[in-house]
Design an enzyme around this catalytic site. Structure first.
Site, PDB file in Angstrom:
ATOM      1  N   HIS A  24      43.727  36.827  44.482  1.00  0.00           N
ATOM      2  CA  HIS A  24      44.572  36.067  43.548  1.00  0.00           C
ATOM      3  C   HIS A  24      43.889  35.858  42.207  1.00  0.00           C
ATOM      4  O   HIS A  24      44.221  34.958  41.462  1.00  0.00           O
ATOM      5  CB  HIS A  24      44.986  34.734  44.187  1.00  0.00           C
ATOM      6  CG  HIS A  24      45.873  34.918  45.386  1.00  0.00           C
ATOM      7  ND1 HIS A  24      46.075  33.942  46.327  1.00  0.00           N
ATOM      8  CD2 HIS A  24      46.610  35.978  45.797  1.00  0.00           C
ATOM      9  CE1 HIS A  24      46.899  34.406  47.279  1.00  0.00           C
ATOM     10  NE2 HIS A  24      47.219  35.634  46.975  1.00  0.00           N
TER      11      HIS A  24
ATOM     12  N   CYS B  65      44.705  38.285  18.572  1.00  0.00           N
ATOM     13  CA  CYS B  65      46.065  38.565  18.087  1.00  0.00           C
ATOM     14  C   CYS B  65      46.876  37.284  17.911  1.00  0.00           C
ATOM     15  O   CYS B  65      48.016  37.328  17.461  1.00  0.00           O
ATOM     16  CB  CYS B  65      46.774  39.537  19.026  1.00  0.00           C
ATOM     17  SG  CYS B  65      47.402  38.794  20.544  1.00  0.00           S
TER      18      CYS B  65
END
Ligand SMILES: [Zn+2]
Length: 258
Positions: free
Chosen positions: A121, A155
Site C-alpha cells: 500500500h 510544477c
C-alpha cells in the site's frame, strides 16, 4: 496444543524451509502505537473514507485531504519498530525470512532492519506529483512544504504521499515481487492481519495451493484461521520473539529437529 508447542513446531518448519516469506498487516504495528485504521480509534473513525481516503477526494481537494495526511504523519513519525518488527528482521538476518510483504504504510519493517520489504500500500515517507509524475524522497518533500505544511511540486501541484488511496492501484513492482515471492515460498507467516482484502489475501492462497504452509500469528482467530495449518494466537510482540528464540534453540541443538 498450547502456544509453546505450536511455536516449537513452527520453529522446526522454519529451520527446514527453503523460502519463508511474511505477510504483515495493521496488527503488527498496533504495539508501536498505530491503531488499525479501521478500529474504533483508527484513522477512519476520525476521517470519513469517502471524503478523505480516495484518489477522487485528493484530486478534488488536495488541501482538505492533507488534513488527514498530517494527522497520519503525526502518528507514524513518532512510532518506533516494536519487538515483532525486530523479530522478523532477525529472522531475515538468520537467513530464514527472504521477504516481508506488508500492507502497512508506516515503514517500520525497514526501520527495524528488514532489507527485503514490499509495501503493498506504499509508504508515507516519499511523495509523488499526480500532475507531472515527479517523485520526491522524504527530505525533499519536507523541504518543499509551504506555510501550511503542505509540500508542493516544482510544477506547483500539491504532492501526494506515496500511500495507496482507495481507487488507486497497488504499486506494480510491489505486486509483481510479492506474487513472485509467494510462488517461491514453502512457508508464509501471516502476522497481524486476517488477510481478507485482495490482492494481499491471495498470497497465503498461492502458497497453500503449491503445498506450502500457512502460519497465522494474530491476537485472536480470524477468517484466515481455517486456511492456516498452524495458528499462534497471542500478542505478536510476545509470540514472534518467542518463535525466534525457539529457532535459536534449534540451531544451538538444544532441541532436536525431528
Ligand atoms: Zn509536478
Amino acid at each position: 496444543m498450547n502456544t509453546l508447542e505450536t511455536e516449537q513446531k513452527v520453529a522446526k518448519l522454519l529451520a527446514k524451509a527453503r523460502h519463508v516469506i511474511a505477510l504483515t498487516g495493521a496488527g503488527i504495528s498496533v504495539p508501536s502505537g498505530i491503531p488499525d485504521f479501521r478500529s474504533e480509534t483508527g484513522l477512519w473513525s476520525r476521517y470519513d473514507i469517502m471524503e478523505y481516503g480516495t484518489l477522487h477526494a485528493f484530486r478534488a481537494d488536495p488541501y482538505k485531504v492533507w488534513q488527514m495526511f498530517r494527522s497520519l504523519a503525526e502518528t507514524v513519525q513518532s512510532a518506533q519498530p516494536n519487538r515483532a518488527h525486530l523479530a522478523l528482521a532477525e529472522l531475515e538476518e538468520m537467513g530464514i525470512v527472504k521477504a516481508v510483504v506488508t500492507q502497512n504504510i508506516d515503514h517500520l519493517h525497514s526501520e527495524a532492519g528488514s532489507k527485503v520489504v514490499y509495501e503493498f500500500h506504499g509508504a508515507c515517507d516519499s511523495f509523488q506529483c499526480l500532475a507531472c509524475n515527479r517523485r520526491y524522497n522524504r527530505d525533499e518533500g519536507e523541504s518543499r512544504k509551504d506555510l501550511d505544511g503542505i509540500p508542493l511540486c516544482d510544477c506547483g501541484y500539491v504532492l501526494k504521499p506515496n500511500i495507496v488511496l482507495f481507487g488507486e492501484n497497488i504499486p506494480e513492482e510491489a505486486m509483481k515481487n510479492s506474487f513472485r515471492e509467494a510462488e517461491a515460498a514453502d512457508v508464509i507467516l501471516v502476522v497481524g492481519t486476517s488477510a481478507q482484502v485482495a490482492p494481499a489475501s491471495h498470497l497465503p492462497a498461492v502458497v497453500a495451493s503449491r503445498g506450502g504452509a500457512v502460519v497465522e500469528m494474530n491476537v485472536s482467530h480470524t477468517e484466515l484461521s481455517h486456511m492456516a495449518g498452524y495458528r499462534i494466537i497471542g500478542d505478536v510482540e510476545e509470540t514472534l520473539p518467542s518463535l525466534v528464540e525457539q529457532v535459536r534453540a534449534l540451531r544451538r541443538g538444544s532441541i532436536g529437529l525431528a
